[in-house]
Design a protein around this motif. Structure first.
Motif, short mmCIF file in Angstrom:
data_model
loop_
_atom_site.label_atom_id
_atom_site.label_comp_id
_atom_site.label_asym_id
_atom_site.label_seq_id
_atom_site.Cartn_x
_atom_site.Cartn_y
_atom_site.Cartn_z
N GLU A 1 -2.72 1.32 -4.80
CA GLU A 1 -2.06 2.01 -4.65
C GLU A 1 -2.20 3.56 -4.24
OE1 GLU A 1 1.42 1.87 -6.74
OE2 GLU A 1 0.47 -0.10 -6.45
N GLY A 2 -3.63 3.41 -3.78
CA GLY A 2 -4.04 4.65 -2.64
C GLY A 2 -4.89 5.14 -3.56
N GLU B 1 2.06 11.34 8.09
CA GLU B 1 1.26 12.01 8.90
C GLU B 1 0.14 11.09 8.63
OE1 GLU B 1 0.33 15.83 6.82
OE2 GLU B 1 2.33 16.71 7.74
N LEU B 2 -1.32 11.34 9.37
CA LEU B 2 -2.57 10.79 9.62
C LEU B 2 -2.92 10.68 8.94
CD1 LEU B 2 -4.26 9.73 12.13
CD2 LEU B 2 -5.25 11.77 12.53
N ARG B 3 -2.82 9.03 7.88
CA ARG B 3 -3.93 8.58 7.10
C ARG B 3 -5.15 8.89 7.06
NH1 ARG B 3 0.17 4.37 8.74
NH2 ARG B 3 1.85 4.28 6.69
N TYR B 4 -5.91 8.85 8.15
CA TYR B 4 -7.24 8.95 8.12
C TYR B 4 -7.57 10.15 7.08
CZ TYR B 4 -12.29 8.88 9.41
OH TYR B 4 -13.79 10.06 8.73
N GLU B 5 -7.17 11.05 7.84
CA GLU B 5 -7.28 12.71 6.99
C GLU B 5 -6.77 12.45 5.89
OE1 GLU B 5 -6.08 16.25 9.65
OE2 GLU B 5 -4.23 15.24 9.39
N ARG B 6 -6.39 11.51 5.05
CA ARG B 6 -6.15 11.94 3.96
C ARG B 6 -6.76 11.39 2.87
NH1 ARG B 6 -0.35 9.59 3.49
NH2 ARG B 6 -0.14 9.30 5.06
N VAL B 7 -7.61 9.76 3.38
CA VAL B 7 -8.87 9.39 3.01
C VAL B 7 -9.73 10.04 2.89
CG1 VAL B 7 -7.16 7.53 2.93
CG2 VAL B 7 -9.17 8.05 4.54
N ALA B 8 -10.18 10.76 3.85
CA ALA B 8 -11.37 11.63 4.89
C ALA B 8 -11.76 13.51 3.61
CB ALA B 8 -11.54 12.22 6.15
N GLY B 9 -10.46 13.69 3.08
CA GLY B 9 -10.24 14.52 2.69
C GLY B 9 -11.44 16.20 3.10
N MET C 1 0.85 -1.43 -0.34
CA MET C 1 -0.40 0.18 -0.07
C MET C 1 0.69 1.18 0.02
SD MET C 1 -2.93 1.54 0.20
CE MET C 1 -4.15 0.19 0.63
N GLY C 2 0.39 2.45 -0.44
CA GLY C 2 1.35 3.44 -1.18
C GLY C 2 0.96 4.31 0.07
N ASP C 3 1.88 5.20 0.46
CA ASP C 3 1.41 6.48 1.56
C ASP C 3 0.63 7.93 0.88
OD1 ASP C 3 5.00 5.73 2.42
OD2 ASP C 3 3.16 5.11 3.42
N SER C 4 0.18 7.63 -0.37
CA SER C 4 -0.43 8.42 -0.79
C SER C 4 -1.90 7.81 -0.95
CB SER C 4 0.31 9.18 -2.00
OG SER C 4 -1.02 9.98 -2.68
N TYR C 5 -3.20 8.93 -0.26
CA TYR C 5 -4.35 8.11 -0.76
C TYR C 5 -5.28 9.71 -1.15
CZ TYR C 5 -3.04 4.36 2.09
OH TYR C 5 -2.64 3.35 2.96
N GLU C 6 -6.26 9.35 -2.28
CA GLU C 6 -6.65 9.92 -2.94
C GLU C 6 -7.47 10.34 -1.98
OE1 GLU C 6 -8.29 10.56 -7.16
OE2 GLU C 6 -7.27 8.60 -7.36
#
Length: 228
Positions: A224-225, A45-53, A1-6
C-alpha cells in the motif's frame, strides 16, 4: 501497489528495498542516462521523489552510491509538467565511524572474540575482549561515565550498509548477527547485549552513548506504499 508512498526518513535508500515501480524508474535512469515522466495528475508524478522525501541524500545499488537529480519543466501547451530523474555516482561516508556497542548482561565474565565482516566478507575488525557483567536490571535512568565504561564501543566503518558481527565466546559456539549502520549526522550506532542465549539487540541501551533510538534499517514499503 498504490500510487502514494510514505517518504523515507533515513539518509540512504537501498535499491533492493524499493517498491518495484520505483526500481523501474531508477533502472531506466541508470541505463539510459535519465528517466522522464510528464504528469497531469499528482498520482502520475515521479515516484522516486515521493519515496526519497527530504531526508534522503543518496541511493545505494550494488555497493555504489548515487546522488539523484530531478529537473522540472512545463510540458507542451502548459497542460502538465515534465520531471526528469538522473543519477551521478557519489561517495557516501562519514568522518566519524559508526560503532557497535556491546555489553554483557549475563552474571558471568564474558571472554572471547568479536569480529565484523563487510558484505564482501572482508574482515574489518577482530578483537579479543573480556567484558564484565552488566545486568539489565542495573540500567540507570541516566548514564554516568562509570556506566559507559562498562559498555564496549567498537568503531567499525565509515560506510553505510549491512555488516555481519560474529560473537565467538571461549566457552561456546560462535554466533552471527546482521548489523545495519546508517551513516547520518552523527552516524547511528547499533547496540547488542551478550545474553545466556547469545547476542541480542539491547533495547535498554537507549541513550547510553549518542542520541537515543532503535538501530536503523533501510526503508521498506508494503503493497500500500506504507513504510514497514
Amino acid at each position: 501497489m498504490g500510487d502514494s508512498y510514505e517518504p523515507c526518513h533515513e539518509n540512504v535508500l537501498v535499491y533492493d528495498r524499493l517498491p518495484d515501480p520505483v526500481k523501474a524508474e531508477v533502472d531506466t535512469a541508470l541505463e539510459e542516462g535519465a528517466y522522464e515522466t510528464t504528469s497531469f495528475l499528482v498520482e502520475d508524478e515521479l515516484r522516486y521523489e515521493r519515496v526519497a522525501g527530504r531526508s534522503v541524500d543518496a541511493l545505494r545499488k550494488d555497493g555504489t552510491y548515487y546522488e539523484a537529480r530531478v529537473e522540472s519543466s512545463t510540458s507542451w501547451a502548459g497542460l502538465g509538467r515534465t520531471r526528469t530523474l538522473s543519477f551521478e555516482e557519489t561517495a557516501f561516508t562519514s568522518d566519524t565511524p559508526a560503532e557497535l556497542l556491546v555489553r554483557n548482561v549475563t552474571t558471568d565474565l564474558w571472554t572471547g572474540v568479536i569480529a565484523i565482516d563487510d558484505p564482501a566478507d572482508e574482515r574489518l575488525l577482530e578483537e579479543r575482549l573480556t567484558i564484565e557483567s552488566y545486568p539489565r536490571e542495573e540500567t540507570p535512568d541516566h548514564y554516568t561515565e562509570a556506566d559507559r565504561d562498562r559498555i564496549v564501543q567498537l568503531p567499525v566503518t565509515n560506510e553505510y550498509g549491512r555488516y555481519e558481527a560474529t560473537f565467538d565466546p571461549d566457552n561456546g559456539e560462535p554466533e552471527r548477527v546482521d548489523v545495519w549502520f546508517t551513516m547520518g549526522y552523527p552516524p547511528r550506532r547499533n547496540r547488542y547485549a551478550i545474553t545466556d542465549n547469545g547476542p541480542e539487540y539491547d533495547e535498554t541501551l537507549y541513550g547510553a552513548i549518542g542520541r537515543p533510538g532503535h538501530p536503523s534499517t533501510p526503508c521498506s514499503w508494503d503493497d500500500e506504499g506504507n513504510l514497514i
